[in-house]
Design a protein around this motif. Sequence first.
Motif, PDB file in Angstrom:
ATOM      1  N   ASP A  67       0.815  -1.153   0.139  1.00 44.67           N
ATOM      2  CA  ASP A  67      -0.077  -0.068   0.001  1.00 44.67           C
ATOM      3  C   ASP A  67       0.800   1.374   0.071  1.00 44.67           C
ATOM      4  N   TYR A  68       2.074   0.951   0.734  1.00 41.72           N
ATOM      5  CA  TYR A  68       2.925   2.250   0.682  1.00 41.72           C
ATOM      6  C   TYR A  68       4.016   2.398  -0.311  1.00 41.72           C
ATOM      7  N   ALA A  95       1.184   9.958  -4.523  1.00 36.66           N
ATOM      8  CA  ALA A  95       1.746  10.301  -3.336  1.00 36.66           C
ATOM      9  C   ALA A  95       3.361  10.404  -3.429  1.00 36.66           C
ATOM     10  N   GLU A  99       4.519  12.661   1.523  1.00 34.40           N
ATOM     11  CA  GLU A  99       3.131  12.453   1.735  1.00 34.40           C
ATOM     12  C   GLU A  99       3.035  11.074   2.512  1.00 34.40           C
ATOM     13  N   ARG A 100       3.428  10.170   2.090  1.00 31.87           N
ATOM     14  CA  ARG A 100       3.274   8.722   2.512  1.00 31.87           C
ATOM     15  C   ARG A 100       3.781   8.605   4.076  1.00 31.87           C
ATOM     16  N   THR A 102       3.853  11.131   6.256  1.00 35.55           N
ATOM     17  CA  THR A 102       2.805  11.806   6.935  1.00 35.55           C
ATOM     18  C   THR A 102       1.476  10.760   7.298  1.00 35.55           C
ATOM     19  N   SER A 103       1.301  10.187   6.154  1.00 38.70           N
ATOM     20  CA  SER A 103       0.092   9.000   6.466  1.00 38.70           C
ATOM     21  C   SER A 103       0.727   7.951   7.361  1.00 38.70           C
ATOM     22  N   MET A 104       2.017   7.441   7.442  1.00 40.87           N
ATOM     23  CA  MET A 104       2.306   6.572   8.253  1.00 40.87           C
ATOM     24  C   MET A 104       2.259   6.936   9.762  1.00 40.87           C
ATOM     25  N   GLU A 105       2.562   8.241   9.978  1.00 33.15           N
ATOM     26  CA  GLU A 105       2.480   8.846  11.332  1.00 33.15           C
ATOM     27  C   GLU A 105       1.183   8.851  11.940  1.00 33.15           C
ATOM     28  N   GLN A 106       0.276   8.722  11.109  1.00 38.48           N
ATOM     29  CA  GLN A 106      -1.330   8.860  11.558  1.00 38.48           C
ATOM     30  C   GLN A 106      -1.755   7.477  11.452  1.00 38.48           C
ATOM     31  N   ASP A 107      -1.076   6.275  10.922  1.00 36.36           N
ATOM     32  CA  ASP A 107      -1.714   5.179  10.717  1.00 36.36           C
ATOM     33  C   ASP A 107      -1.625   4.263  11.797  1.00 36.36           C
TER      34      ASP A 107
END
Length: 409
Positions: A67-68, A95, A99-100, A102-107
């Motif tokens: 996914d990443y 992305a 940007e990814r 940033t998404s990981m930090e909130q995953d």
Amino acid sequence: MMKKIGYFFLILCFMSCDSELIEMTTVNKQEQLQKAATTLATDKDETVVIRFTEGLSETEKATIRADYGVIDFETCSCGDKNLESWDLETIHDGATIEERVTSMEQDPEMEGADFNFDMAISSQVPPGIITGPIHSQSVVSKIKTQKADVKIGVLDTGINPEYFGFEQAFLHNSSLSEGTCGNETFGWNFVENNNEPFDDNGHGTIVSYLAYQQLENTGINFEIVPAKAFDAEGKGTLFRVGCGLSYLINKKVNIINMSFGWTETSSTIIENYIKEAERDILMVTSAGNTGIDNDLVAHFPSSYTAANILAVTAVNNEIPPNLESGISNYGFVSVDIAVKGIGLPFYTEPGTAPISITGSSYSSAKAAGFSALKYQEGKSMSVFYHKILYDKIQSSGLYQIKYASYLDL
């Protein structure tokens, strides 16, 4: 909040045999940053270090990697199996890497994500510590045959068990502990991913010996567990350090010495490991060697605010000892205590004149060994911490650090 990619600052120490005492001066943050920047900057690395949430299956991890846009990855050879280093596609599903992340930090399926970066040990190493190939029999004689009452983990460049100062058996015996990795014997090498954490730099041997020296002939049943995360040039990465730190935590050591550091940019991965061990493991850390205020320019891991951090700076050999301008980092909030670490005599061979070593690396190591003297099983971290500081000596010249005190070690 997304972390910035760029240059990260590291610390170097310059050895001084007869440093002239210069009055400490206060400078503003911009000057502090400029000073740190001229010392050493890390190299940008486009890899990312992530830590999966506990309990995910290998199939679930593989799906998350896809996914990443992970094109290659590495796991810890002997540490937290949820910690990985990822190489990412530059663009994936439109992305960017930033940007990814940033998404990981909130995953919710991740405990943290950081851009990987280089770091280095913070004290120069004199010649004469490394003597050549290490013989297996010399290692066997230094491995303990019984479990220890107090364990010190040393996260550094490894160890040379043949150093003449190590006279008694002191190395961890992996066969007596649970959760060992394959052919592990007394520690682990995260640089070459094997069971030989031998020192090809010298720093780890000095650090380990200074801790050992506080304990030999005391009757304390102690051991040292080496985790090699830095190479022959004293260089490491966030990923290697994370693997080594998680390994020592899994070993249930009581104290971990970390004689290295970096400035400005925090790491969620490392901070989480430290806080998760907040009740059980004392983290003794060097404060750095560039003479800057760590309250203004954060120095990690010593500047983390966890209750199990003991941040140690180096002072000279005067009576009473003082901070040394240009060398001793300070900070009323972020530096706890001082220990002599400037112009220390160190013997590379028996019967020869000592050489001079300088750095908070060595102050931290002495404090780690001293802390082991104060350890009592079952006592809270707060009690342990205050037992160490009970022997502190007040000094008006140390007003720039938290307790305005030093340990006479």
